[in-house]
Design a protein around this motif. Structure first.
Motif, PDB file in Angstrom:
ATOM      1  N   GLN A  39      -3.271  82.029  99.100  1.00 61.99           N
ATOM      2  CA  GLN A  39      -3.303  82.932 100.051  1.00 61.99           C
ATOM      3  C   GLN A  39      -3.259  82.319 101.518  1.00 61.99           C
ATOM      4  N   SER A  40      -3.228  80.994 101.445  1.00 58.52           N
ATOM      5  CA  SER A  40      -3.334  80.129 102.834  1.00 58.52           C
ATOM      6  C   SER A  40      -3.033  78.867 102.450  1.00 58.52           C
ATOM      7  N   LEU A  41      -2.767  78.035 103.562  1.00 56.38           N
ATOM      8  CA  LEU A  41      -2.668  76.378 103.141  1.00 56.38           C
ATOM      9  C   LEU A  41      -3.932  75.893 102.578  1.00 56.38           C
ATOM     10  N   THR A  42      -4.919  76.237 103.333  1.00 57.24           N
ATOM     11  CA  THR A  42      -6.219  75.879 102.728  1.00 57.24           C
ATOM     12  C   THR A  42      -6.483  76.020 101.248  1.00 57.24           C
ATOM     13  N   GLN A  43      -6.180  77.168 100.694  1.00 63.66           N
ATOM     14  CA  GLN A  43      -6.389  77.371  99.304  1.00 63.66           C
ATOM     15  C   GLN A  43      -5.341  76.568  98.440  1.00 63.66           C
ATOM     16  N   LEU A  44      -4.122  76.429  99.039  1.00 61.50           N
ATOM     17  CA  LEU A  44      -3.203  75.553  98.487  1.00 61.50           C
ATOM     18  C   LEU A  44      -3.441  74.200  98.074  1.00 61.50           C
ATOM     19  N   LEU A  45      -3.968  73.517  99.341  1.00 59.95           N
ATOM     20  CA  LEU A  45      -4.661  72.277  99.098  1.00 59.95           C
ATOM     21  C   LEU A  45      -5.626  72.143  98.387  1.00 59.95           C
ATOM     22  N   ARG A  46      -6.563  73.219  98.370  1.00 54.84           N
ATOM     23  CA  ARG A  46      -7.825  73.046  97.562  1.00 54.84           C
ATOM     24  C   ARG A  46      -7.278  73.151  96.025  1.00 54.84           C
ATOM     25  N   ARG A 113      18.196  72.228  98.367  1.00 50.50           N
ATOM     26  CA  ARG A 113      18.689  71.057  97.651  1.00 50.50           C
ATOM     27  C   ARG A 113      18.693  69.517  98.557  1.00 50.50           C
ATOM     28  N   GLN A 114      17.319  69.555  98.908  1.00 51.51           N
ATOM     29  CA  GLN A 114      16.928  68.244  99.821  1.00 51.51           C
ATOM     30  C   GLN A 114      15.799  67.623  99.100  1.00 51.51           C
ATOM     31  N   ASP A 115      15.409  66.408  99.165  1.00 48.27           N
ATOM     32  CA  ASP A 115      14.299  65.785  98.399  1.00 48.27           C
ATOM     33  C   ASP A 115      14.228  64.915  99.644  1.00 48.27           C
ATOM     34  N   SER A 116      12.651  64.576  99.728  1.00 43.58           N
ATOM     35  CA  SER A 116      11.877  63.576 100.763  1.00 43.58           C
ATOM     36  C   SER A 116      10.751  63.181 100.302  1.00 43.58           C
ATOM     37  N   PRO A 117      10.467  61.966 100.272  1.00 43.27           N
ATOM     38  CA  PRO A 117       9.033  61.282 100.229  1.00 43.27           C
ATOM     39  C   PRO A 117       8.085  61.795 101.179  1.00 43.27           C
ATOM     40  N   PHE A 118       6.756  61.793 100.980  1.00 42.52           N
ATOM     41  CA  PHE A 118       5.836  62.168 101.896  1.00 42.52           C
ATOM     42  C   PHE A 118       4.584  61.141 101.885  1.00 42.52           C
ATOM     43  N   ARG A 119       3.998  60.842 102.720  1.00 44.57           N
ATOM     44  CA  ARG A 119       2.989  59.654 102.845  1.00 44.57           C
ATOM     45  C   ARG A 119       1.685  60.240 103.065  1.00 44.57           C
ATOM     46  N   SER A 120       1.407  61.830 103.147  1.00 45.00           N
ATOM     47  CA  SER A 120       0.153  62.236 103.437  1.00 45.00           C
ATOM     48  C   SER A 120       0.336  63.707 103.236  1.00 45.00           C
ATOM     49  N   ALA A 121      -0.727  64.442 102.910  1.00 44.75           N
ATOM     50  CA  ALA A 121      -0.829  65.914 102.695  1.00 44.75           C
ATOM     51  C   ALA A 121      -0.236  66.825 103.975  1.00 44.75           C
ATOM     52  N   MET A 122      -0.504  66.158 105.279  1.00 50.28           N
ATOM     53  CA  MET A 122      -0.074  66.718 106.489  1.00 50.28           C
ATOM     54  C   MET A 122       1.559  66.540 106.351  1.00 50.28           C
ATOM     55  N   GLU A 123       1.992  65.350 106.185  1.00 48.87           N
ATOM     56  CA  GLU A 123       3.574  65.316 106.064  1.00 48.87           C
ATOM     57  C   GLU A 123       4.199  66.182 105.110  1.00 48.87           C
ATOM     58  N   LEU A 124       3.610  66.220 104.036  1.00 50.60           N
ATOM     59  CA  LEU A 124       3.967  67.493 102.862  1.00 50.60           C
ATOM     60  C   LEU A 124       4.096  68.836 103.692  1.00 50.60           C
ATOM     61  N   VAL A 125       3.024  69.233 104.340  1.00 49.82           N
ATOM     62  CA  VAL A 125       2.941  70.347 105.059  1.00 49.82           C
ATOM     63  C   VAL A 125       4.142  70.612 106.183  1.00 49.82           C
ATOM     64  N   MET A 128       7.446  71.106 104.394  1.00 47.36           N
ATOM     65  CA  MET A 128       7.661  72.471 103.783  1.00 47.36           C
ATOM     66  C   MET A 128       7.508  73.292 105.147  1.00 47.36           C
ATOM     67  N   ASP A 129       7.187  73.061 106.166  1.00 47.35           N
ATOM     68  CA  ASP A 129       7.202  73.994 107.371  1.00 47.35           C
ATOM     69  C   ASP A 129       8.517  73.877 107.882  1.00 47.35           C
ATOM     70  N   SER A 130       9.072  72.689 108.111  1.00 44.45           N
ATOM     71  CA  SER A 130      10.615  72.578 108.681  1.00 44.45           C
ATOM     72  C   SER A 130      11.428  73.550 107.631  1.00 44.45           C
ATOM     73  N   ALA A 131      11.403  73.363 106.345  1.00 37.60           N
ATOM     74  CA  ALA A 131      12.267  74.250 105.702  1.00 37.60           C
ATOM     75  C   ALA A 131      11.981  75.918 105.694  1.00 37.60           C
ATOM     76  N   LEU A 132      10.776  76.162 106.006  1.00 35.43           N
ATOM     77  CA  LEU A 132      10.378  77.730 106.072  1.00 35.43           C
ATOM     78  C   LEU A 132      10.588  78.170 107.551  1.00 35.43           C
ATOM     79  N   LEU A 133      10.681  77.498 108.498  1.00 37.10           N
ATOM     80  CA  LEU A 133      10.917  77.941 109.710  1.00 37.10           C
ATOM     81  C   LEU A 133      12.178  78.681 109.853  1.00 37.10           C
ATOM     82  N   GLY A 134      13.235  78.159 109.133  1.00 30.99           N
ATOM     83  CA  GLY A 134      14.528  78.551 109.150  1.00 30.99           C
ATOM     84  C   GLY A 134      14.953  79.561 107.970  1.00 30.99           C
TER      85      GLY A 134
END
Length: 148
Positions: A39-46, A113-125, A128-134
């Motif tokens: 139900q939240s980003l915190t729950q997802l990360l935990r 249909r896009q892939d991207s590496p991430f170096r931290s949980a923050m970068e992952l967030v 995902m945020d950049s995809a969800l905003l649009g």
């Protein structure tokens, strides 16, 4: 490292809503019988961290390694009939390392249909945020009307 661990790398994140920066959805992984709702980003990360701890893969860089029975998975499971795609977006996440108190891996935005590496949980967030905003909710097709 367990021999079968590689089959557990990909976790599917199904995002159902994203309002005022708060996301909700479901998480699926072969180790989860029915998935886990969040139900939240915190729950997802935990829940993701709990899943990685349970799988013992990838092992955290800073945690002691030992042989032990895995603890039960955290989180509530969604209904068994739930689709494995989000109403807004679906992301396939692969976490390869847990170093520097964070995650490193790759994320695929399935609808975009896009892939991207991430170096931290923050970068992952942020990815995902950049995809969800649009994104807007997927429109269900109205039932066909009888023309009789």
């Amino acid at each position: 490292m367990r021999a079968y661990a590689h089959q557990y790398r990909t976790t599917l994140l199904c995002i159902d809503s994203y309002e005022n920066g708060v996301l909700t959805g479901r998480m699926y992984n072969p180790a989860l019988e029915e998935g886990a709702a969040f139900q939240s980003l915190t729950q997802l990360l935990r829940q993701m961290e709990g899943l990685l701890d349970t799988l013992e893969f990838p092992q955290p860089f800073t945690a002691p390694r030992r042989f032990a029975a895995p603890p039960p998975l955290p989180g509530d499971a969604p209904a068994a009939s739930a689709e494995r795609s989000g109403r807004l977006a679906t992301f396939a996440v692969q976490i390869f390392f847990r170093r520097n108190a964070s995650w490193q891996g790759s994320v695929s935005w399935l609808e975009g249909r896009q892939d991207s590496p991430f170096r931290s949980a923050m970068e992952l967030v942020l990815l995902m945020d950049s995809a969800l905003l649009g994104q807007t909710p997927r429109e269900k097709e109205p039932p066909a009307e009888d023309e009789a």
